[in-house]
Design a protein around this motif. Sequence first.
Motif, PDB file in Angstrom:
ATOM      1  N   ASP A 111      79.229  32.391  48.988  1.00  0.00           N
ATOM      2  CA  ASP A 111      78.642  31.423  48.063  1.00  0.00           C
ATOM      3  C   ASP A 111      78.169  30.169  48.797  1.00  0.00           C
ATOM      4  N   ASP A 112      76.933  29.753  48.509  1.00  0.00           N
ATOM      5  CA  ASP A 112      76.402  28.516  49.068  1.00  0.00           C
ATOM      6  C   ASP A 112      76.409  27.393  48.035  1.00  0.00           C
ATOM      7  N   GLY A 113      77.153  27.624  46.956  1.00  0.00           N
ATOM      8  CA  GLY A 113      77.224  26.631  45.886  1.00  0.00           C
ATOM      9  C   GLY A 113      76.513  27.057  44.624  1.00  0.00           C
ATOM     10  N   THR A 114      75.827  28.199  44.660  1.00  0.00           N
ATOM     11  CA  THR A 114      75.032  28.629  43.507  1.00  0.00           C
ATOM     12  C   THR A 114      75.711  29.726  42.685  1.00  0.00           C
ATOM     13  N   ILE A 115      76.825  30.259  43.171  1.00  0.00           N
ATOM     14  CA  ILE A 115      77.443  31.408  42.506  1.00  0.00           C
ATOM     15  C   ILE A 115      78.655  31.021  41.661  1.00  0.00           C
ATOM     16  N   ALA A 116      79.481  30.122  42.186  1.00  0.00           N
ATOM     17  CA  ALA A 116      80.757  29.807  41.535  1.00  0.00           C
ATOM     18  C   ALA A 116      80.574  29.374  40.081  1.00  0.00           C
ATOM     19  N   GLY A 117      79.505  28.635  39.813  1.00  0.00           N
ATOM     20  CA  GLY A 117      79.289  28.120  38.467  1.00  0.00           C
ATOM     21  C   GLY A 117      79.174  29.196  37.407  1.00  0.00           C
ATOM     22  N   THR A 118      78.695  30.377  37.787  1.00  0.00           N
ATOM     23  CA  THR A 118      78.574  31.472  36.823  1.00  0.00           C
ATOM     24  C   THR A 118      79.673  32.514  37.007  1.00  0.00           C
ATOM     25  N   ALA A 119      80.218  32.628  38.224  1.00  0.00           N
ATOM     26  CA  ALA A 119      81.251  33.636  38.483  1.00  0.00           C
ATOM     27  C   ALA A 119      82.612  33.206  37.970  1.00  0.00           C
ATOM     28  N   LEU A 120      82.829  31.895  37.855  1.00  0.00           N
ATOM     29  CA  LEU A 120      84.114  31.367  37.415  1.00  0.00           C
ATOM     30  C   LEU A 120      83.962  30.618  36.097  1.00  0.00           C
ATOM     31  N   GLY A 121      85.009  30.599  35.306  1.00  0.00           N
ATOM     32  CA  GLY A 121      84.990  29.852  34.055  1.00  0.00           C
ATOM     33  C   GLY A 121      85.114  28.359  34.302  1.00  0.00           C
TER      34      GLY A 121
ATOM     35  N   ALA B 289      65.431  10.383  44.992  1.00  0.00           N
ATOM     36  CA  ALA B 289      66.405  11.209  45.709  1.00  0.00           C
ATOM     37  C   ALA B 289      65.701  12.052  46.762  1.00  0.00           C
ATOM     38  N   SER B 290      66.447  12.473  47.769  1.00  0.00           N
ATOM     39  CA  SER B 290      65.840  13.221  48.871  1.00  0.00           C
ATOM     40  C   SER B 290      65.287  14.561  48.387  1.00  0.00           C
ATOM     41  N   GLU B 291      64.262  15.020  49.075  1.00  0.00           N
ATOM     42  CA  GLU B 291      63.670  16.306  48.723  1.00  0.00           C
ATOM     43  C   GLU B 291      64.664  17.449  48.911  1.00  0.00           C
ATOM     44  N   ALA B 292      65.554  17.300  49.885  1.00  0.00           N
ATOM     45  CA  ALA B 292      66.564  18.333  50.120  1.00  0.00           C
ATOM     46  C   ALA B 292      67.495  18.459  48.926  1.00  0.00           C
ATOM     47  N   HIS B 293      67.892  17.333  48.351  1.00  0.00           N
ATOM     48  CA  HIS B 293      68.771  17.369  47.188  1.00  0.00           C
ATOM     49  C   HIS B 293      68.022  17.876  45.956  1.00  0.00           C
ATOM     50  N   LYS B 294      66.754  17.515  45.833  1.00  0.00           N
ATOM     51  CA  LYS B 294      65.959  18.028  44.710  1.00  0.00           C
ATOM     52  C   LYS B 294      65.822  19.548  44.804  1.00  0.00           C
ATOM     53  N   ALA B 295      65.617  20.050  46.016  1.00  0.00           N
ATOM     54  CA  ALA B 295      65.486  21.499  46.204  1.00  0.00           C
ATOM     55  C   ALA B 295      66.786  22.217  45.887  1.00  0.00           C
ATOM     56  N   LEU B 296      67.910  21.541  46.160  1.00  0.00           N
ATOM     57  CA  LEU B 296      69.220  22.151  45.945  1.00  0.00           C
ATOM     58  C   LEU B 296      69.493  22.397  44.467  1.00  0.00           C
ATOM     59  N   VAL B 297      68.884  21.588  43.594  1.00  0.00           N
ATOM     60  CA  VAL B 297      69.181  21.689  42.161  1.00  0.00           C
ATOM     61  C   VAL B 297      67.944  22.002  41.331  1.00  0.00           C
ATOM     62  N   GLU B 298      66.919  22.542  41.957  1.00  0.00           N
ATOM     63  CA  GLU B 298      65.678  22.776  41.221  1.00  0.00           C
ATOM     64  C   GLU B 298      65.856  23.761  40.067  1.00  0.00           C
ATOM     65  N   ASP B 299      66.895  24.602  40.125  1.00  0.00           N
ATOM     66  CA  ASP B 299      67.139  25.557  39.051  1.00  0.00           C
ATOM     67  C   ASP B 299      68.073  24.996  37.981  1.00  0.00           C
ATOM     68  N   LEU B 300      68.513  23.744  38.134  1.00  0.00           N
ATOM     69  CA  LEU B 300      69.412  23.109  37.173  1.00  0.00           C
ATOM     70  C   LEU B 300      68.656  22.041  36.392  1.00  0.00           C
ATOM     71  N   PRO B 301      69.026  21.807  35.132  1.00  0.00           N
ATOM     72  CA  PRO B 301      68.354  20.747  34.370  1.00  0.00           C
ATOM     73  C   PRO B 301      68.651  19.380  34.984  1.00  0.00           C
ATOM     74  N   HIS B 302      67.614  18.587  35.229  1.00  0.00           N
ATOM     75  CA  HIS B 302      67.829  17.265  35.813  1.00  0.00           C
ATOM     76  C   HIS B 302      66.794  16.247  35.322  1.00  0.00           C
ATOM     77  N   ALA B 303      66.214  16.508  34.183  1.00  0.00           N
ATOM     78  CA  ALA B 303      65.293  15.554  33.568  1.00  0.00           C
ATOM     79  C   ALA B 303      65.612  15.464  32.083  1.00  0.00           C
TER      80      ALA B 303
END
Length: 272
Positions: free
Chosen positions: A22-32, A96-110
Amino acid sequence: LDLDQLRSALLNTATIETLRTDDGTIAGTALGSSVLGFHGIEYVLFRHGKPRTDLNGNDPDLPAVSGKLELTYAAAVAGDLRRSCCQMEVSWNPNASEAHKALVEDLPHAVPGNNLSYAENMLLAGQPGSTYSHRIKALNDILIAGCENIANEVGDVKMGKPKGVSQGEPGRDADYIESPYSQNSREDFTDNIRSIENVIMGGRPELRNESRSIYAYLNARNPELAAELKTKIDQAKAAIQGSTYPFVTTVADDTDTTVPAAIGACRALDDC
């Protein structure tokens, strides 16, 4: 933290194998949700107020679970927590940095409906495009949904429920004890009140501009109320810092007067 859910997750071979990469994208759905967040990491790293030195699978609360499994879980949850932190940053900071924006582009942030950051939405209050029809509505969110609710949460929930004095909800509930494994509750409570202070006084101390703060605005129009608010913030911090440590062992002591005093100071701030 739900230890039963954590035990089930750690004994689920398929889940753990998934989390190993996991690179941080799996735990949120794999765990309650009850085993995500800081407190699960705290459980793995701390016991009785000290860093753990034994990760050999001898934890009586997690029989048959190896230290390696615990660390795999903690690393995955830390990655998820990092993403949550970046999500909050990107939601509020359009620079915010482009790297951080890319990290959460699949998450709601607006803000839903206008695609503004939450900071832009609040700064445009009363203007076209903002979900706030008036600046007063934005201020209400800051003071009531933000500051007042935090004061209530610290006094009535984080301290009140474990102590058994939560208003309208009698009985002790140890599940609400903040940071029981690292025993850092007192500092956590104080930091919550510091967050209120930062909002009122114009930012964190190292970046504070009191001349443009809510406190300055209030002081120019109602200096008595401004002074009372500042005093009650200071009193809440002092009462919490003066409470008996560690909180996790103090809540069961009915002779202790320091925690009820801290609860009272938080309630007074809530009522201000």
